[in-house]
Design a protein around this motif. Structure first.
Motif, PDB file in Angstrom:
ATOM      1  N   MET A   1       0.845  -1.189   0.000  1.00  0.00           N
ATOM      2  CA  MET A   1       0.000   0.000   0.000  1.00  0.00           C
ATOM      3  C   MET A   1       0.883   1.242   0.000  1.00  0.00           C
ATOM      4  O   MET A   1       1.916   1.264   0.645  1.00  0.00           O
ATOM      5  CB  MET A   1      -0.878   0.024   1.235  1.00  0.00           C
ATOM      6  N   ASP A   2       0.422   2.246  -0.680  1.00  0.00           N
ATOM      7  CA  ASP A   2       1.194   3.479  -0.710  1.00  0.00           C
ATOM      8  C   ASP A   2       0.749   4.411   0.417  1.00  0.00           C
ATOM      9  O   ASP A   2      -0.266   4.202   1.081  1.00  0.00           O
ATOM     10  CB  ASP A   2       1.102   4.160  -2.067  1.00  0.00           C
ATOM     11  N   PHE A   3       1.517   5.444   0.634  1.00  0.00           N
ATOM     12  CA  PHE A   3       1.292   6.364   1.740  1.00  0.00           C
ATOM     13  C   PHE A   3      -0.059   7.071   1.636  1.00  0.00           C
ATOM     14  O   PHE A   3      -0.774   7.201   2.636  1.00  0.00           O
ATOM     15  CB  PHE A   3       2.437   7.379   1.787  1.00  0.00           C
ATOM     16  N   ALA A   4      -0.425   7.534   0.439  1.00  0.00           N
ATOM     17  CA  ALA A   4      -1.690   8.253   0.258  1.00  0.00           C
ATOM     18  C   ALA A   4      -2.882   7.360   0.596  1.00  0.00           C
ATOM     19  O   ALA A   4      -3.841   7.805   1.232  1.00  0.00           O
ATOM     20  CB  ALA A   4      -1.808   8.776  -1.173  1.00  0.00           C
ATOM     21  N   PHE A   5      -2.818   6.111   0.193  1.00  0.00           N
ATOM     22  CA  PHE A   5      -3.892   5.165   0.483  1.00  0.00           C
ATOM     23  C   PHE A   5      -4.027   4.954   1.996  1.00  0.00           C
ATOM     24  O   PHE A   5      -5.132   4.967   2.540  1.00  0.00           O
ATOM     25  CB  PHE A   5      -3.637   3.830  -0.221  1.00  0.00           C
ATOM     26  N   MET A   6      -2.906   4.778   2.662  1.00  0.00           N
ATOM     27  CA  MET A   6      -2.933   4.549   4.105  1.00  0.00           C
ATOM     28  C   MET A   6      -3.478   5.777   4.844  1.00  0.00           C
ATOM     29  O   MET A   6      -4.251   5.646   5.793  1.00  0.00           O
ATOM     30  CB  MET A   6      -1.540   4.185   4.614  1.00  0.00           C
ATOM     31  N   MET A   7      -3.104   6.980   4.400  1.00  0.00           N
ATOM     32  CA  MET A   7      -3.605   8.210   5.024  1.00  0.00           C
ATOM     33  C   MET A   7      -5.118   8.332   4.828  1.00  0.00           C
ATOM     34  O   MET A   7      -5.850   8.696   5.746  1.00  0.00           O
ATOM     35  CB  MET A   7      -2.903   9.436   4.438  1.00  0.00           C
ATOM     36  N   ARG A  11      -7.961   8.402   7.809  1.00  0.00           N
ATOM     37  CA  ARG A  11      -8.915   9.510   7.959  1.00  0.00           C
ATOM     38  C   ARG A  11     -10.359   9.002   7.929  1.00  0.00           C
ATOM     39  O   ARG A  11     -11.220   9.500   8.659  1.00  0.00           O
ATOM     40  CB  ARG A  11      -8.690  10.568   6.893  1.00  0.00           C
ATOM     41  N   ILE A  12     -10.623   8.037   7.094  1.00  0.00           N
ATOM     42  CA  ILE A  12     -11.972   7.453   7.041  1.00  0.00           C
ATOM     43  C   ILE A  12     -12.288   6.763   8.365  1.00  0.00           C
ATOM     44  O   ILE A  12     -13.376   6.936   8.929  1.00  0.00           O
ATOM     45  CB  ILE A  12     -12.095   6.475   5.852  1.00  0.00           C
ATOM     46  N   LYS A  18     -15.565   9.066  15.082  1.00  0.00           N
ATOM     47  CA  LYS A  18     -16.126  10.322  15.587  1.00  0.00           C
ATOM     48  C   LYS A  18     -17.622  10.433  15.318  1.00  0.00           C
ATOM     49  O   LYS A  18     -18.303  11.260  15.909  1.00  0.00           O
ATOM     50  CB  LYS A  18     -15.432  11.526  14.947  1.00  0.00           C
ATOM     51  N   GLY A  19     -18.123   9.635  14.376  1.00  0.00           N
ATOM     52  CA  GLY A  19     -19.535   9.706  14.027  1.00  0.00           C
ATOM     53  C   GLY A  19     -19.836  10.733  12.949  1.00  0.00           C
ATOM     54  O   GLY A  19     -20.995  11.071  12.705  1.00  0.00           O
ATOM     55  N   ASP A  20     -18.796  11.244  12.282  1.00  0.00           N
ATOM     56  CA  ASP A  20     -18.986  12.249  11.234  1.00  0.00           C
ATOM     57  C   ASP A  20     -19.747  11.720  10.024  1.00  0.00           C
ATOM     58  O   ASP A  20     -20.309  12.493   9.259  1.00  0.00           O
ATOM     59  CB  ASP A  20     -17.631  12.803  10.766  1.00  0.00           C
ATOM     60  N   LEU A  21     -19.764  10.416   9.871  1.00  0.00           N
ATOM     61  CA  LEU A  21     -20.400   9.824   8.693  1.00  0.00           C
ATOM     62  C   LEU A  21     -21.773   9.230   9.001  1.00  0.00           C
ATOM     63  O   LEU A  21     -22.396   8.632   8.119  1.00  0.00           O
ATOM     64  CB  LEU A  21     -19.480   8.748   8.094  1.00  0.00           C
ATOM     65  N   ASP A  22     -22.257   9.395  10.214  1.00  0.00           N
ATOM     66  CA  ASP A  22     -23.516   8.775  10.617  1.00  0.00           C
ATOM     67  C   ASP A  22     -24.748   9.380   9.964  1.00  0.00           C
ATOM     68  O   ASP A  22     -25.764   8.720   9.831  1.00  0.00           O
ATOM     69  CB  ASP A  22     -23.683   8.829  12.136  1.00  0.00           C
TER      70      ASP A  22
END
Length: 122
Positions: A1-7, A11-12, A18-22
């Motif tokens: 996996m590359d760095f951008a994918f892992m970041m 974040r997801i 946090k419940g931001d996607l609820d």
């Protein structure tokens, strides 16, 4: 996996915790996936952008027409009309295959020329 994918994955995961996607619309419902399996992977995003803008590539239009003509052929009882429809389907099929062959040749060579430049930018 590359760095951008892992970041992105991290974040997801943080947003889920946090419940931001609820409260997103469509939560818990199946995704509406578009059928792009016939489109080369490197062209799929471009096709999606064009589709969202209301543009339909010629090969997509030809494929739809071929499917409609095939449905008419399957239902047709008149031999003369059926033969005319088969000729139309053959013409569309030849044009479609020609476009796809050009696409395969140009996308592989065009992408190959710029692949290293693109990867260096990341």
């Amino acid at each position: 996996m590359d760095f951008a994918f892992m970041m992105a994955e991290q974040r997801i995961k943080d947003a889920i915790q946090k419940g931001d996607l609820d409260h997103l619309p469509g939560k818990g419902k199946p995704l509406k996936l578009e059928e792009l399996s016939t489109v080369p992977q490197e062209l799929r995003m471009g096709y999606k952008i064009l589709k969202n803008a209301g543009y339909v590539p010629e090969e997509v239009q030809l494929k739809k027409e071929m499917m409609s003509i095939q449905d008419l052929i399957d239902l047709c009882q008149n031999p003369e009309e059926k033969e005319t429809l088969k000729k139309k389907w053959t013409e569309k099929s030849l044009r479609f295959n020609s476009l796809m062959e050009k696409r395969r040749m140009s996308s592989s060579s065009a992408f190959g020329m710029y692949r290293d430049k693109i990867y260096k930018k990341f």
